[in-house]
Design an enzyme around this catalytic site. Structure first.
Site, PDB file in Angstrom:
ATOM      1  N   ALA A   1       0.830  -1.203   0.000  1.00  0.00           N
ATOM      2  CA  ALA A   1       0.000   0.000   0.000  1.00  0.00           C
ATOM      3  C   ALA A   1       0.863   1.250   0.000  1.00  0.00           C
ATOM      4  O   ALA A   1       1.446   1.618   1.024  1.00  0.00           O
ATOM      5  CB  ALA A   1      -0.901  -0.009   1.231  1.00  0.00           C
TER       6      ALA A   1
ATOM      7  N   GLY B   1      -4.093  11.630  -2.099  1.00  0.00           N
ATOM      8  CA  GLY B   1      -3.326  12.768  -2.615  1.00  0.00           C
ATOM      9  C   GLY B   1      -1.956  12.392  -3.128  1.00  0.00           C
ATOM     10  O   GLY B   1      -1.078  13.248  -3.275  1.00  0.00           O
TER      11      GLY B   1
ATOM     12  N   GLY C   1       0.094   9.461  -5.792  1.00  0.00           N
ATOM     13  CA  GLY C   1       0.187   8.254  -6.609  1.00  0.00           C
ATOM     14  C   GLY C   1       1.551   8.229  -7.267  1.00  0.00           C
ATOM     15  O   GLY C   1       2.510   7.694  -6.715  1.00  0.00           O
ATOM     16  N   SER C   2       1.651   8.906  -8.414  1.00  0.00           N
ATOM     17  CA  SER C   2       2.956   8.967  -9.092  1.00  0.00           C
ATOM     18  C   SER C   2       3.997   9.624  -8.193  1.00  0.00           C
ATOM     19  O   SER C   2       5.144   9.185  -8.120  1.00  0.00           O
ATOM     20  CB  SER C   2       2.832   9.773 -10.384  1.00  0.00           C
ATOM     21  OG  SER C   2       1.889   9.188 -11.230  1.00  0.00           O
TER      22      SER C   2
ATOM     23  N   GLU D   1       2.028   0.281 -10.830  1.00  0.00           N
ATOM     24  CA  GLU D   1       3.507   0.140 -10.744  1.00  0.00           C
ATOM     25  C   GLU D   1       4.202   1.233 -11.566  1.00  0.00           C
ATOM     26  O   GLU D   1       5.216   0.981 -12.217  1.00  0.00           O
ATOM     27  CB  GLU D   1       3.950  -1.236 -11.241  1.00  0.00           C
ATOM     28  CG  GLU D   1       3.491  -2.384 -10.391  1.00  0.00           C
ATOM     29  CD  GLU D   1       4.060  -2.328  -8.991  1.00  0.00           C
ATOM     30  OE1 GLU D   1       5.250  -2.547  -8.825  1.00  0.00           O
ATOM     31  OE2 GLU D   1       3.290  -2.044  -8.058  1.00  0.00           O
ATOM     32  N   GLY D   2       3.632   2.427 -11.540  1.00  0.00           N
ATOM     33  CA  GLY D   2       4.178   3.559 -12.296  1.00  0.00           C
ATOM     34  C   GLY D   2       3.517   3.628 -13.657  1.00  0.00           C
ATOM     35  O   GLY D   2       3.564   2.672 -14.425  1.00  0.00           O
TER      36      GLY D   2
ATOM     37  N   GLY E   1     -14.021  -5.869 -35.627  1.00  0.00           N
ATOM     38  CA  GLY E   1     -15.318  -5.184 -35.709  1.00  0.00           C
ATOM     39  C   GLY E   1     -16.277  -5.700 -34.653  1.00  0.00           C
ATOM     40  O   GLY E   1     -15.916  -5.792 -33.471  1.00  0.00           O
TER      41      GLY E   1
HETATM   42  C1  LIG Z   1      -6.437  -1.553 -10.414  1.00  0.00           C
HETATM   43  C2  LIG Z   1      -5.358  -0.798  -9.694  1.00  0.00           C
HETATM   44  C3  LIG Z   1      -4.533  -1.467  -8.813  1.00  0.00           C
HETATM   45  C4  LIG Z   1      -3.546  -0.774  -8.104  1.00  0.00           C
HETATM   46  N1  LIG Z   1      -2.778  -1.442  -7.185  1.00  0.00           N
HETATM   47  C5  LIG Z   1      -1.952  -0.720  -6.367  1.00  0.00           C
HETATM   48  C6  LIG Z   1      -1.269  -1.361  -5.277  1.00  0.00           C
HETATM   49  O1  LIG Z   1      -1.352  -2.583  -5.080  1.00  0.00           O
HETATM   50  N2  LIG Z   1      -0.550  -0.575  -4.423  1.00  0.00           N
HETATM   51  C7  LIG Z   1      -0.424   0.772  -4.593  1.00  0.00           C
HETATM   52  O2  LIG Z   1       0.242   1.405  -3.792  1.00  0.00           O
HETATM   53  N3  LIG Z   1      -1.024   1.395  -5.641  1.00  0.00           N
HETATM   54  C8  LIG Z   1      -1.795   0.689  -6.520  1.00  0.00           C
HETATM   55  N4  LIG Z   1      -2.449   1.317  -7.552  1.00  0.00           N
HETATM   56  C9  LIG Z   1      -2.277   2.747  -7.737  1.00  0.00           C
HETATM   57  C10 LIG Z   1      -1.423   3.089  -8.942  1.00  0.00           C
HETATM   58  O3  LIG Z   1      -0.091   2.687  -8.734  1.00  0.00           O
HETATM   59  C11 LIG Z   1      -1.574   4.613  -9.175  1.00  0.00           C
HETATM   60  O4  LIG Z   1      -2.889   4.828  -9.630  1.00  0.00           O
HETATM   61  C12 LIG Z   1      -0.568   5.117 -10.172  1.00  0.00           C
HETATM   62  O5  LIG Z   1       0.707   5.109  -9.616  1.00  0.00           O
HETATM   63  C13 LIG Z   1      -0.897   6.539 -10.635  1.00  0.00           C
HETATM   64  O6  LIG Z   1      -1.050   7.381  -9.547  1.00  0.00           O
HETATM   65  P1  LIG Z   1      -2.337   8.341  -9.423  1.00  0.00           P
HETATM   66  O7  LIG Z   1      -3.518   7.471  -9.536  1.00  0.00           O
HETATM   67  O8  LIG Z   1      -2.210   9.192  -8.224  1.00  0.00           O
HETATM   68  O9  LIG Z   1      -2.274   9.238 -10.704  1.00  0.00           O
HETATM   69  P2  LIG Z   1      -1.452  10.600 -10.894  1.00  0.00           P
HETATM   70  O10 LIG Z   1      -0.088  10.484 -10.326  1.00  0.00           O
HETATM   71  O11 LIG Z   1      -2.294  11.733 -10.415  1.00  0.00           O
HETATM   72  O12 LIG Z   1      -1.346  10.647 -12.486  1.00  0.00           O
HETATM   73  C14 LIG Z   1      -2.417  11.089 -13.331  1.00  0.00           C
HETATM   74  C15 LIG Z   1      -1.813  11.237 -14.725  1.00  0.00           C
HETATM   75  O13 LIG Z   1      -0.755  12.235 -14.712  1.00  0.00           O
HETATM   76  C16 LIG Z   1       0.444  11.661 -15.231  1.00  0.00           C
HETATM   77  N5  LIG Z   1       1.605  12.213 -14.517  1.00  0.00           N
HETATM   78  C17 LIG Z   1       1.765  12.306 -13.173  1.00  0.00           C
HETATM   79  N6  LIG Z   1       2.972  12.858 -12.878  1.00  0.00           N
HETATM   80  C18 LIG Z   1       3.578  13.086 -14.076  1.00  0.00           C
HETATM   81  C19 LIG Z   1       4.847  13.645 -14.446  1.00  0.00           C
HETATM   82  N7  LIG Z   1       5.737  14.034 -13.535  1.00  0.00           N
HETATM   83  N8  LIG Z   1       5.120  13.748 -15.779  1.00  0.00           N
HETATM   84  C20 LIG Z   1       4.220  13.325 -16.717  1.00  0.00           C
HETATM   85  N9  LIG Z   1       3.014  12.809 -16.421  1.00  0.00           N
HETATM   86  C21 LIG Z   1       2.700  12.696 -15.122  1.00  0.00           C
HETATM   87  C22 LIG Z   1       0.307  10.169 -14.998  1.00  0.00           C
HETATM   88  O14 LIG Z   1       1.126   9.426 -15.882  1.00  0.00           O
HETATM   89  C23 LIG Z   1      -1.183   9.956 -15.254  1.00  0.00           C
HETATM   90  O15 LIG Z   1      -1.404   9.851 -16.633  1.00  0.00           O
HETATM   91  C24 LIG Z   1      -3.387   0.626  -8.317  1.00  0.00           C
HETATM   92  C25 LIG Z   1      -4.203   1.301  -9.238  1.00  0.00           C
HETATM   93  C26 LIG Z   1      -5.178   0.606  -9.916  1.00  0.00           C
HETATM   94  C27 LIG Z   1      -6.050   1.362 -10.883  1.00  0.00           C
END
Ligand SMILES: Cc1cc2nc3c(=O)[nH]c(=O)nc-3n(C[C@H](O)[C@H](O)[C@H](O)COP(=O)(O)OP(=O)(O)OC[C@H]3O[C@@H](n4cnc5c(N)ncnc54)[C@H](O)[C@@H]3O)c2cc1C
Length: 397
Positions: A118, A123, A125-126, A374-375, A350
């Protein structure tokens, strides 16, 4: 020298995985897609029984290829496979020998169990450095507070088995990345609960949970690695480096998963075309190829390029060579390739591709996640660019 050679036993285990995917996963794939949150108990028990016989756990090329075959069967069901999962990868990357033994032993005994990781929060993700979940030391315990979202296998790990979740939390917000550490939260610990399970576009058999940590007390020795906060270099801090090391191990595996879905779509499209008398004529000059031939060859080229990158990243990992660049390359390429391959397959077929009579539309939905978790694709390309250009995290955001 790079070597993708498989032993006869490994080859046989991959063929077995393919047969199991065909006979056990494909027939129930639609059911669990349409009955999200129902548990494929019979399959789970079979996978658990088989865990010691060349199952889906391991670091080598044969293991990655078994994962590809299993996802050719169904990626969502593959993610229900009991075992240490992402939590185990984090424990292997960050834990001491004693911790690895203590936390991973359970995955070899008793009933099926799951491990999860986790990191993501509402707030964050990336930008994993923005983690808000806190871990405060209180005597011989840590007290964890926060909300984790999108945790793959979180419900199975905490509520349906004696599993565990590796939770990333900060011990000192002012220290930024240096303060972020991994903690093992075991099932049954008071103060941790599953708040909800997501309804998703694809991989619906996989549970994706929101986890709340509310004054969750864990033993002091459940911190993985050192509790020390070292601020010497804010971009290269020990705890955070371990998080990235976890990704080096898991990103090539996600690439292997993606490839399984992509190949399922490619096989389906080629078989359907053959039934209509359309055979792909390889070796013709480009101007003599039909549009369909070009499309299929393009899909195959993308699949194969992603596969070579995946194999290289996995091989480096199996040799304990640093593979951050290669892991991100493989993941970025495979996530994008499988998204394009499955969309193109639906387009070529199709109505056959759009109908729920076949699994092709499902594979298109299942594919996209490989470009997100995973990124994301963008984040992995950022990692690649930084590594090639020699820029730090601060220099290239
Ligand atoms: C089905 C599913 C399973 C998951 N499992 C796990 C899990 O087991 N453990 C866990 O911790 N997380 C998990 N995740 C979370 C997942 O890793 C995140 O959703 C992902 O890392 C993206 O983060 P975010 O959702 O905050 O999107 P954001 O970081 O807000 O990104 C939104 C968009 O902006 C882009 N972006 C963000 N920063 C940049 C940048 N610097 N330059 C260019 N583009 C950028 C991203 O590529 C994306 O297109 C899961 C998600 C899903 C949908």
């Amino acid at each position: 020298m790079i070597d993708f050679e498989l032993t006869p036993e490994e080859q046989a285990s991959i063929e077995r995985a393919h047969k199991q995917a065909e006979e056990e996963l494909r027939p129930i794939a639609r059911y669990y897609d349409e009955h999200e949150h129902e548990s494929p108990d019979e399959l789970i028990n079979k996978m658990w029984q088989r865990r010691g016989e060349g199952g889906l756990i391991g670091l080598g090329i044969a293991s990655a290829l078994r994962i590809e075959e299993t996802c050719w069967g169904d990626a969502g069901l593959m993610l229900t496979n009991p075992g240490p999962g992402l939590g185990g990868a984090a424990i292997l990357a960050s834990g001491t020998r004693e911790q690895q033994e203590r936390f991973l032993r359970r995955f070899n005994e008793g009933k099926p169990k799951w491990g999860a990781m986790a990191m993501t929060e509402p707030g964050c993700g990336s930008d994993t450095a923005a983690i808000q979940t806190t871990a405060v030391r209180d005597g011989d315990e840590w007290v964890l507070n926060g909300e984790k979202i999108f945790v793959t296998g979180g419900k199975r790990a905490l509520e349906e088995s004696d599993g565990l979740v590796v939770v990333w939390a900060t011990v000192d917000k002012s220290a930024g990345r240096a303060g972020i550490k991994p903690f093992v939260v075991e099932a049954g610990t008071p103060g941790v609960r599953v708040e909800k399970v997501e309804k998703k576009l694809g991989i619906r058999a996989s549970d994706t949970a929101t986890i709340i940590l509310d004054n969750c007390r864990i033993p002091y020795e459940n911190i993985l690695g050192s509790p020390e906060v070292r601020r010497v270099d804010p971009s290269q801090t020990a705890g955070f480096k371990k998080a990235m090391a976890t990704f080096d191990a898991t990103r090539p595996i996600i690439a292997a998963m993606a490839l399984g879905v992509g190949r399922a779509a490619l096989d389906f499209a080629k078989e359907a075309l053959e039934k209509e008398g359309v055979k792909i004529r390889y070796g013709l000059p480009r101007q003599k190829q039909t549009a369909i031939e070009r499309d299929i060859m393009d899909m195959e080229a993308n699949y194969k390029a992603a596969k070579m990158l995946m194999l290289r990243a996995v091989w480096m990992m199996s040799q304990f060579k640093p593979n951050s660049l290669e892991a991100s390359m493989a993941k970025a390429k495979a996530g994008l390739a499988v998204t394009k391959i499955t969309q193109k397959a639906v387009e070529l077929m199709g109505p056959l591709g759009y109908s729920r009579k076949y699994l092709l539309e499902k594979w298109m939905r299942d594919a996209k996640i490989n470009d997100i978790f995973e990124g994301t694709g963008q984040i992995n390309m950022l990692v690649v660019a930084r590594r090639i250009l020699g820029y730090s995290r601060e220099q290239l955001k």
